[in-house]
Design an enzyme around this catalytic site. Structure first.
Site, PDB file in Angstrom:
ATOM      1  N   GLY A 109      38.776  81.392  68.666  1.00 37.96           N
ATOM      2  CA  GLY A 109      40.110  80.887  68.337  1.00 37.96           C
ATOM      3  C   GLY A 109      40.375  79.530  68.974  1.00 37.96           C
ATOM      4  N   ASN A 118      51.723  84.707  71.834  1.00 37.10           N
ATOM      5  CA  ASN A 118      50.883  85.689  72.516  1.00 37.10           C
ATOM      6  C   ASN A 118      51.560  86.336  73.716  1.00 37.10           C
ATOM      7  OD1 ASN A 118      50.335  82.792  73.045  1.00 37.10           O
ATOM      8  ND2 ASN A 118      49.278  83.592  74.834  1.00 37.10           N
ATOM      9  N   GLN A 149      47.321  85.603  67.020  1.00 40.33           N
ATOM     10  CA  GLN A 149      47.989  86.869  67.344  1.00 40.33           C
ATOM     11  C   GLN A 149      48.462  87.606  66.088  1.00 40.33           C
ATOM     12  OE1 GLN A 149      48.300  88.630  70.129  1.00 40.33           O
ATOM     13  NE2 GLN A 149      47.206  87.111  71.352  1.00 40.33           N
ATOM     14  N   SER A 208      40.991  84.529  65.414  1.00 41.40           N
ATOM     15  CA  SER A 208      39.955  84.883  66.381  1.00 41.40           C
ATOM     16  C   SER A 208      39.616  86.360  66.220  1.00 41.40           C
ATOM     17  CB  SER A 208      40.455  84.611  67.805  1.00 41.40           C
ATOM     18  OG  SER A 208      39.498  85.061  68.726  1.00 41.40           O
ATOM     19  N   CYS A 229      49.186  83.968  89.024  1.00 46.13           N
ATOM     20  CA  CYS A 229      49.185  83.737  90.457  1.00 46.13           C
ATOM     21  C   CYS A 229      48.218  82.599  90.741  1.00 46.13           C
ATOM     22  CB  CYS A 229      48.750  84.990  91.186  1.00 46.13           C
ATOM     23  SG  CYS A 229      49.067  84.921  92.935  1.00 46.13           S
TER      24      CYS A 229
HETATM   25  C1  LIG Z   1      43.553  84.468  72.233  1.00 42.02           C
HETATM   26  C2  LIG Z   1      44.286  83.312  71.651  1.00 42.02           C
HETATM   27  C3  LIG Z   1      43.637  82.093  71.399  1.00 42.02           C
HETATM   28  C4  LIG Z   1      42.217  81.833  71.808  1.00 42.02           C
HETATM   29  O1  LIG Z   1      41.278  82.578  71.096  1.00 42.02           O
HETATM   30  P1  LIG Z   1      39.793  82.762  71.716  1.00 42.02           P
HETATM   31  O2  LIG Z   1      39.014  83.380  70.623  1.00 42.02           O
HETATM   32  O3  LIG Z   1      39.954  83.680  72.888  1.00 42.02           O
HETATM   33  O4  LIG Z   1      39.308  81.415  72.101  1.00 42.02           O
HETATM   34  C5  LIG Z   1      44.351  81.078  70.794  1.00 42.02           C
HETATM   35  N1  LIG Z   1      45.642  81.250  70.445  1.00 42.02           N
HETATM   36  C6  LIG Z   1      46.301  82.394  70.667  1.00 42.02           C
HETATM   37  C7  LIG Z   1      47.715  82.521  70.244  1.00 42.02           C
HETATM   38  C8  LIG Z   1      45.651  83.465  71.285  1.00 42.02           C
HETATM   39  O5  LIG Z   1      46.320  84.588  71.517  1.00 42.02           O
END
Ligand SMILES: *Cc1c(COP(=O)(O)O)cnc(C)c1O
Length: 388
Positions: free
Chosen positions: A75, A155, A183, A203, A328
Protein backbone atom coordinates in the site's frame (compact mmCIF):
# COMPACT_ATOMS: atom_id res chain seq x y z
CA UNK A 1 -9.40 -19.21 10.72
CA UNK A 2 -7.82 -20.35 13.96
CA UNK A 3 -5.78 -17.79 15.88
CA UNK A 4 -3.09 -18.70 18.42
CA UNK A 5 -4.66 -19.95 21.66
CA UNK A 6 -6.06 -17.30 23.93
CA UNK A 7 -5.54 -14.40 21.53
CA UNK A 8 -8.38 -11.99 20.92
CA UNK A 9 -7.21 -10.15 17.83
CA UNK A 10 -8.74 -6.69 17.55
CA UNK A 11 -6.16 -5.08 15.30
CA UNK A 12 -7.41 -5.90 11.81
CA UNK A 13 -6.62 -2.36 10.62
CA UNK A 14 -2.93 -3.16 11.23
CA UNK A 15 -2.95 -6.44 9.35
CA UNK A 16 -4.95 -9.63 8.83
CA UNK A 17 -3.98 -13.31 8.56
CA UNK A 18 -3.85 -14.80 5.06
CA UNK A 19 -7.06 -16.66 4.32
CA UNK A 20 -6.41 -20.42 3.79
CA UNK A 21 -8.14 -20.35 0.38
CA UNK A 22 -5.88 -17.47 -0.66
CA UNK A 23 -2.79 -19.29 0.58
CA UNK A 24 -3.74 -22.46 -1.33
CA UNK A 25 -4.13 -20.47 -4.54
CA UNK A 26 -0.71 -18.87 -4.05
CA UNK A 27 1.34 -21.94 -3.15
CA UNK A 28 1.88 -23.48 -6.63
CA UNK A 29 3.40 -20.20 -7.83
CA UNK A 30 6.21 -20.48 -5.29
CA UNK A 31 7.23 -23.95 -6.41
CA UNK A 32 6.23 -25.86 -9.55
CA UNK A 33 4.87 -22.74 -11.33
CA UNK A 34 7.88 -20.59 -10.61
CA UNK A 35 8.46 -19.28 -14.14
CA UNK A 36 9.25 -15.66 -14.92
CA UNK A 37 6.23 -14.06 -16.66
CA UNK A 38 8.62 -12.45 -19.16
CA UNK A 39 10.01 -15.79 -20.37
CA UNK A 40 8.78 -17.15 -23.71
CA UNK A 41 8.62 -20.87 -22.83
CA UNK A 42 5.60 -22.60 -21.36
CA UNK A 43 6.61 -22.20 -17.70
CA UNK A 44 6.90 -18.46 -18.22
CA UNK A 45 3.63 -18.24 -20.11
CA UNK A 46 1.87 -20.06 -17.26
CA UNK A 47 3.04 -17.36 -14.86
CA UNK A 48 2.03 -14.65 -17.30
CA UNK A 49 -1.44 -16.20 -17.54
CA UNK A 50 -1.77 -16.22 -13.76
CA UNK A 51 -0.64 -12.60 -13.59
CA UNK A 52 -3.10 -11.57 -16.30
CA UNK A 53 -5.92 -13.38 -14.53
CA UNK A 54 -5.01 -11.50 -11.35
CA UNK A 55 -5.23 -8.19 -13.25
CA UNK A 56 -8.63 -9.23 -14.64
CA UNK A 57 -9.97 -10.24 -11.22
CA UNK A 58 -8.95 -6.97 -9.59
CA UNK A 59 -10.28 -5.01 -12.57
CA UNK A 60 -13.68 -6.72 -12.26
CA UNK A 61 -13.95 -5.66 -8.62
CA UNK A 62 -12.93 -2.08 -9.40
CA UNK A 63 -15.09 -1.82 -12.52
CA UNK A 64 -12.11 -0.95 -14.69
CA UNK A 65 -9.89 -2.54 -17.35
CA UNK A 66 -7.08 -4.98 -16.56
CA UNK A 67 -4.46 -2.66 -18.10
CA UNK A 68 -5.41 0.00 -15.56
CA UNK A 69 -4.15 -2.18 -12.67
CA UNK A 70 -0.54 -2.04 -11.45
CA UNK A 71 0.65 -4.49 -8.79
CA UNK A 72 3.11 -2.94 -6.34
CA UNK A 73 5.09 -3.97 -3.29
CA UNK A 74 2.34 -2.84 -0.90
CA UNK A 75 0.00 0.00 0.00
CA UNK A 76 2.79 2.44 0.83
CA UNK A 77 4.41 1.87 -2.55
CA UNK A 78 1.07 2.32 -4.31
CA UNK A 79 0.57 5.67 -2.53
CA UNK A 80 4.12 6.77 -3.38
CA UNK A 81 3.71 5.77 -7.03
CA UNK A 82 0.39 7.59 -7.34
CA UNK A 83 1.55 10.85 -5.77
CA UNK A 84 5.12 11.11 -7.06
CA UNK A 85 4.06 9.53 -10.35
CA UNK A 86 1.55 12.31 -11.02
CA UNK A 87 3.59 15.10 -9.46
CA UNK A 88 6.67 14.38 -11.59
CA UNK A 89 4.66 13.69 -14.76
CA UNK A 90 2.81 17.01 -14.41
CA UNK A 91 5.69 19.06 -13.03
CA UNK A 92 5.66 21.57 -15.89
CA UNK A 93 1.89 22.07 -15.78
CA UNK A 94 1.48 22.68 -12.08
CA UNK A 95 3.19 22.04 -8.79
CA UNK A 96 0.31 22.20 -6.32
CA UNK A 97 -1.04 19.17 -4.46
CA UNK A 98 -4.11 19.02 -2.22
CA UNK A 99 -4.38 16.47 0.57
CA UNK A 100 -5.72 16.32 4.12
CA UNK A 101 -4.20 16.59 7.55
CA UNK A 102 -5.26 13.05 8.51
CA UNK A 103 -3.67 10.92 5.77
CA UNK A 104 -1.55 7.85 6.40
CA UNK A 105 2.18 8.61 6.63
CA UNK A 106 2.69 6.92 3.24
CA UNK A 107 0.81 9.91 1.79
CA UNK A 108 1.87 12.65 4.23
CA UNK A 109 5.60 11.90 4.15
CA UNK A 110 5.50 11.70 0.35
CA UNK A 111 3.80 15.11 0.19
CA UNK A 112 6.35 16.53 2.65
CA UNK A 113 9.20 15.23 0.48
CA UNK A 114 7.62 16.91 -2.57
CA UNK A 115 7.39 20.17 -0.59
CA UNK A 116 11.14 19.96 0.04
CA UNK A 117 11.53 19.58 -3.74
CA UNK A 118 9.60 22.80 -4.38
CA UNK A 119 5.99 21.61 -4.69
CA UNK A 120 3.27 23.40 -2.76
CA UNK A 121 0.93 21.26 -0.67
CA UNK A 122 -2.41 22.23 0.86
CA UNK A 123 -3.33 20.13 3.92
CA UNK A 124 -7.11 20.43 4.26
CA UNK A 125 -8.53 20.53 7.79
CA UNK A 126 -11.13 18.07 9.11
CA UNK A 127 -13.96 18.57 11.57
CA UNK A 128 -14.19 16.94 14.99
CA UNK A 129 -15.41 13.67 13.50
CA UNK A 130 -12.61 13.57 10.92
CA UNK A 131 -14.65 14.64 7.89
CA UNK A 132 -13.35 16.85 5.07
CA UNK A 133 -15.75 19.44 3.63
CA UNK A 134 -16.09 19.06 -0.17
CA UNK A 135 -16.40 22.86 -0.42
CA UNK A 136 -12.90 23.13 1.05
CA UNK A 137 -11.57 20.95 -1.77
CA UNK A 138 -13.30 23.09 -4.40
CA UNK A 139 -11.92 26.27 -2.82
CA UNK A 140 -8.37 24.90 -2.66
CA UNK A 141 -8.14 23.93 -6.35
CA UNK A 142 -6.28 26.44 -8.53
CA UNK A 143 -4.69 26.51 -11.98
CA UNK A 144 -1.51 24.94 -10.61
CA UNK A 145 -3.22 21.98 -8.93
CA UNK A 146 -1.73 18.73 -10.25
CA UNK A 147 -3.41 16.27 -7.87
CA UNK A 148 -5.94 15.85 -5.09
CA UNK A 149 -5.12 12.89 -2.82
CA UNK A 150 -7.49 11.93 -0.02
CA UNK A 151 -8.01 8.70 1.88
CA UNK A 152 -11.30 6.81 1.48
CA UNK A 153 -11.47 5.74 5.13
CA UNK A 154 -9.17 6.67 7.99
CA UNK A 155 -7.03 3.96 9.56
CA UNK A 156 -7.13 5.36 13.11
CA UNK A 157 -10.71 6.52 13.59
CA UNK A 158 -12.54 4.82 10.72
CA UNK A 159 -14.19 7.96 9.29
CA UNK A 160 -15.33 7.52 5.67
CA UNK A 161 -14.84 10.56 3.41
CA UNK A 162 -17.41 11.69 0.80
CA UNK A 163 -15.16 10.44 -1.99
CA UNK A 164 -17.78 10.39 -4.77
CA UNK A 165 -18.73 14.01 -4.08
CA UNK A 166 -15.10 15.10 -4.13
CA UNK A 167 -14.56 12.99 -7.24
CA UNK A 168 -17.25 15.03 -9.02
CA UNK A 169 -15.55 18.29 -8.04
CA UNK A 170 -12.16 17.07 -9.27
CA UNK A 171 -13.63 15.86 -12.54
CA UNK A 172 -15.38 19.18 -13.15
CA UNK A 173 -12.12 21.02 -12.53
CA UNK A 174 -10.11 18.44 -14.50
CA UNK A 175 -7.76 17.63 -11.64
CA UNK A 176 -6.55 14.03 -11.18
CA UNK A 177 -7.95 12.47 -7.99
CA UNK A 178 -6.19 9.75 -5.99
CA UNK A 179 -7.67 7.91 -3.04
CA UNK A 180 -5.83 5.73 -0.53
CA UNK A 181 -8.48 3.02 -0.21
CA UNK A 182 -6.30 0.68 1.84
CA UNK A 183 -8.67 0.58 4.83
CA UNK A 184 -11.73 0.37 2.58
CA UNK A 185 -10.47 -2.63 0.61
CA UNK A 186 -12.49 -5.31 2.35
CA UNK A 187 -15.42 -3.23 3.55
CA UNK A 188 -16.55 -0.56 1.06
CA UNK A 189 -17.58 -0.31 -2.59
CA UNK A 190 -14.50 0.09 -4.79
CA UNK A 191 -16.10 0.90 -8.15
CA UNK A 192 -13.76 3.54 -9.54
CA UNK A 193 -16.44 5.17 -11.70
CA UNK A 194 -18.95 5.47 -8.85
CA UNK A 195 -16.16 6.98 -6.77
CA UNK A 196 -14.95 9.20 -9.62
CA UNK A 197 -11.29 8.52 -8.90
CA UNK A 198 -8.35 8.42 -11.33
CA UNK A 199 -6.00 6.55 -9.01
CA UNK A 200 -6.76 4.21 -6.10
CA UNK A 201 -4.42 2.32 -3.72
CA UNK A 202 -5.05 -1.01 -2.03
CA UNK A 203 -2.97 -3.31 0.17
CA UNK A 204 -3.62 -7.07 0.20
CA UNK A 205 -2.64 -7.72 3.81
CA UNK A 206 -5.48 -5.51 5.02
CA UNK A 207 -8.05 -7.92 3.48
CA UNK A 208 -6.68 -11.41 4.24
CA UNK A 209 -4.11 -11.40 1.47
CA UNK A 210 -0.30 -11.47 1.64
CA UNK A 211 1.89 -8.68 3.02
CA UNK A 212 4.07 -6.75 0.60
CA UNK A 213 1.52 -6.75 -2.24
CA UNK A 214 -0.38 -3.64 -3.23
CA UNK A 215 -2.54 -2.48 -6.10
CA UNK A 216 -2.60 0.87 -7.82
CA UNK A 217 -5.45 1.61 -10.21
CA UNK A 218 -4.47 4.20 -12.82
CA UNK A 219 -7.23 5.46 -15.10
CA UNK A 220 -6.40 5.09 -18.78
CA UNK A 221 -5.05 8.38 -20.10
CA UNK A 222 -3.59 9.36 -16.71
CA UNK A 223 0.17 9.58 -17.14
CA UNK A 224 2.38 8.63 -14.20
CA UNK A 225 6.15 8.62 -14.01
CA UNK A 226 7.41 5.22 -12.82
CA UNK A 227 9.30 5.30 -9.54
CA UNK A 228 11.14 2.00 -9.91
CA UNK A 229 13.12 1.77 -13.13
CA UNK A 230 14.40 -1.27 -14.94
CA UNK A 231 12.32 -3.65 -17.01
CA UNK A 232 9.05 -2.91 -18.75
CA UNK A 233 6.85 -4.86 -16.33
CA UNK A 234 3.35 -3.65 -15.45
CA UNK A 235 3.26 -1.72 -18.75
CA UNK A 236 6.32 0.33 -17.86
CA UNK A 237 4.80 1.60 -14.65
CA UNK A 238 6.64 -0.61 -12.13
CA UNK A 239 9.86 -2.38 -13.08
CA UNK A 240 10.97 -5.66 -11.55
CA UNK A 241 10.04 -9.32 -11.94
CA UNK A 242 6.45 -9.54 -10.82
CA UNK A 243 5.46 -11.11 -7.50
CA UNK A 244 3.27 -13.73 -9.16
CA UNK A 245 2.14 -15.60 -6.02
CA UNK A 246 1.51 -12.23 -4.36
CA UNK A 247 -0.59 -10.93 -7.23
CA UNK A 248 -2.58 -14.19 -7.38
CA UNK A 249 -3.20 -13.99 -3.62
CA UNK A 250 -4.12 -10.30 -3.64
CA UNK A 251 -6.64 -10.81 -6.44
CA UNK A 252 -8.38 -13.77 -4.81
CA UNK A 253 -8.39 -12.07 -1.41
CA UNK A 254 -9.97 -8.94 -2.92
CA UNK A 255 -12.59 -10.94 -4.81
CA UNK A 256 -13.50 -12.89 -1.66
CA UNK A 257 -13.63 -9.80 0.52
CA UNK A 258 -15.84 -7.96 -1.93
CA UNK A 259 -18.21 -10.87 -2.54
CA UNK A 260 -18.86 -11.28 1.21
CA UNK A 261 -18.69 -7.56 1.97
CA UNK A 262 -22.41 -6.95 2.60
CA UNK A 263 -22.83 -9.86 4.97
CA UNK A 264 -19.53 -9.31 6.79
CA UNK A 265 -20.14 -5.56 7.17
CA UNK A 266 -23.51 -6.22 8.78
CA UNK A 267 -22.00 -8.75 11.17
CA UNK A 268 -19.10 -6.48 12.11
CA UNK A 269 -21.33 -3.42 12.48
CA UNK A 270 -23.40 -5.22 15.11
CA UNK A 271 -20.26 -6.23 17.04
CA UNK A 272 -18.77 -2.75 16.66
CA UNK A 273 -21.92 -1.05 17.90
CA UNK A 274 -22.03 -3.25 21.00
CA UNK A 275 -18.48 -2.15 21.79
CA UNK A 276 -19.22 1.53 21.13
CA UNK A 277 -22.50 1.69 23.04
CA UNK A 278 -20.95 0.13 26.15
CA UNK A 279 -17.51 1.77 26.08
CA UNK A 280 -18.75 5.36 25.71
CA UNK A 281 -20.52 4.87 29.05
CA UNK A 282 -17.13 4.68 30.79
CA UNK A 283 -16.71 8.17 32.38
CA UNK A 284 -14.56 10.74 30.50
CA UNK A 285 -14.55 8.63 27.36
CA UNK A 286 -15.34 9.79 23.85
CA UNK A 287 -15.83 7.95 20.59
CA UNK A 288 -13.27 9.08 18.01
CA UNK A 289 -14.45 9.42 14.43
CA UNK A 290 -17.93 9.87 13.05
CA UNK A 291 -20.73 7.84 14.65
CA UNK A 292 -22.45 7.07 11.31
CA UNK A 293 -19.89 7.50 8.54
CA UNK A 294 -17.40 4.97 9.89
CA UNK A 295 -15.91 1.64 8.88
CA UNK A 296 -17.93 -1.37 10.03
CA UNK A 297 -14.91 -2.76 11.87
CA UNK A 298 -13.62 0.32 13.70
CA UNK A 299 -14.40 1.13 17.33
CA UNK A 300 -11.98 3.75 18.60
CA UNK A 301 -11.99 5.90 21.71
CA UNK A 302 -10.15 8.57 23.62
CA UNK A 303 -9.96 8.02 27.38
CA UNK A 304 -8.96 11.18 29.24
CA UNK A 305 -6.27 10.69 31.84
CA UNK A 306 -4.97 7.36 30.51
CA UNK A 307 -1.99 6.63 28.27
CA UNK A 308 -2.79 4.62 25.18
CA UNK A 309 0.41 2.63 25.51
CA UNK A 310 -0.50 1.51 29.04
CA UNK A 311 -3.93 0.45 27.84
CA UNK A 312 -2.35 -1.69 25.12
CA UNK A 313 0.05 -3.37 27.54
CA UNK A 314 -2.74 -4.14 30.00
CA UNK A 315 -4.94 -5.51 27.24
CA UNK A 316 -2.04 -7.62 25.99
CA UNK A 317 -1.71 -9.14 29.48
CA UNK A 318 -5.22 -10.54 29.12
CA UNK A 319 -4.62 -11.65 25.53
CA UNK A 320 -6.27 -8.78 23.65
CA UNK A 321 -4.32 -7.37 20.69
CA UNK A 322 -5.30 -3.76 19.98
CA UNK A 323 -3.57 -0.54 18.98
CA UNK A 324 -3.46 3.17 19.59
CA UNK A 325 -2.89 6.22 17.43
CA UNK A 326 -0.78 7.67 20.22
CA UNK A 327 2.79 6.52 19.81
CA UNK A 328 5.33 6.40 22.59
CA UNK A 329 8.40 8.23 21.32
CA UNK A 330 11.41 8.67 23.59
CA UNK A 331 9.46 8.25 26.78
CA UNK A 332 6.64 10.69 26.15
CA UNK A 333 3.30 9.83 24.59
CA UNK A 334 2.68 11.80 21.42
CA UNK A 335 -0.94 12.18 20.33
CA UNK A 336 -1.43 11.19 16.69
CA UNK A 337 -1.63 13.78 13.91
CA UNK A 338 -5.12 12.46 13.12
CA UNK A 339 -6.57 13.11 16.57
CA UNK A 340 -4.78 16.47 16.81
CA UNK A 341 -6.22 17.54 13.44
CA UNK A 342 -9.70 16.57 14.69
CA UNK A 343 -9.27 19.02 17.54
CA UNK A 344 -9.34 16.38 20.26
CA UNK A 345 -7.65 17.67 23.41
CA UNK A 346 -4.11 16.49 23.98
CA UNK A 347 -5.03 14.79 27.24
CA UNK A 348 -7.83 12.79 25.61
CA UNK A 349 -5.77 12.05 22.49
CA UNK A 350 -2.99 10.51 24.57
CA UNK A 351 -5.47 7.89 25.73
CA UNK A 352 -6.48 6.66 22.30
CA UNK A 353 -7.52 3.04 21.81
CA UNK A 354 -8.39 1.44 18.48
CA UNK A 355 -10.25 -1.86 18.35
CA UNK A 356 -10.61 -3.14 14.78
CA UNK A 357 -12.65 -6.27 14.17
CA UNK A 358 -12.50 -8.91 11.47
CA UNK A 359 -13.20 -12.49 10.42
CA UNK A 360 -12.05 -13.99 13.72
CA UNK A 361 -14.08 -11.65 15.94
CA UNK A 362 -16.95 -13.24 17.85
CA UNK A 363 -19.62 -12.08 20.28
CA UNK A 364 -17.60 -13.77 23.02
CA UNK A 365 -14.58 -11.61 22.14
CA UNK A 366 -16.69 -8.48 22.50
CA UNK A 367 -18.10 -9.75 25.82
CA UNK A 368 -14.58 -10.38 27.09
CA UNK A 369 -13.35 -6.90 26.22
CA UNK A 370 -16.45 -5.27 27.71
CA UNK A 371 -15.97 -7.29 30.88
CA UNK A 372 -12.36 -6.21 31.43
CA UNK A 373 -11.81 -2.81 29.80
CA UNK A 374 -13.66 -0.60 32.33
CA UNK A 375 -11.59 -1.95 35.22
CA UNK A 376 -8.34 -1.48 33.28
CA UNK A 377 -9.22 2.16 32.55
CA UNK A 378 -10.18 2.73 36.19
CA UNK A 379 -6.98 1.16 37.46
CA UNK A 380 -4.78 3.20 35.12
CA UNK A 381 -6.55 6.41 36.11
CA UNK A 382 -6.05 5.64 39.79
CA UNK A 383 -2.33 5.09 39.12
CA UNK A 384 -1.99 8.19 36.99
CA UNK A 385 -0.92 11.44 38.60
CA UNK A 386 -2.32 13.53 35.79
CA UNK A 387 -5.74 15.05 36.42
CA UNK A 388 -8.57 13.86 34.18
C1 LIG B 1 -1.78 0.04 6.06
C2 LIG B 1 -2.03 1.31 5.33
C3 LIG B 1 -1.15 1.77 4.34
C4 LIG B 1 0.14 1.08 4.02
O1 LIG B 1 -0.01 -0.17 3.44
P1 LIG B 1 1.23 -1.21 3.47
O2 LIG B 1 0.82 -2.31 2.57
O3 LIG B 1 1.35 -1.66 4.90
O4 LIG B 1 2.43 -0.48 2.99
C5 LIG B 1 -1.47 2.92 3.65
N1 LIG B 1 -2.61 3.60 3.93
C6 LIG B 1 -3.47 3.20 4.87
C7 LIG B 1 -4.71 3.99 5.11
C8 LIG B 1 -3.21 2.05 5.61
O5 LIG B 1 -4.07 1.68 6.56
Amino acid sequence: MPLPDGVIYMDHAATTPVDPVVLDAMLPYFTERFGNPSSVYRLGRQSLDALETAHETVARVLGCRPVEIVFTGGGSEADNLAIKGIAYAKRRRGNHIITTAIEHHAVLHTCEQLEREGYRVTYLPVDVSGLVQPDDVAAAINDETALVTMMYANNEVGTIQPIAEIGRICRERRVPFHTDAVQAGGLLDLDVNTLGVDLLSLSAHKFYGPKGVGVLYVRQGTRIQPQILGGSQERNRRAGTENVPGAVGAAIALEQAQSTRGQESARLTALRDRLIDAIVRIPDTQLTGDRERRLANNASFAFAGVEGESLLLNLDLIGVAASSGSACTTGSVEPSHVLTAMGISESAARGHLRLTLGHSTTDADVDFVLEHLPAIVEKLRALSTRPV
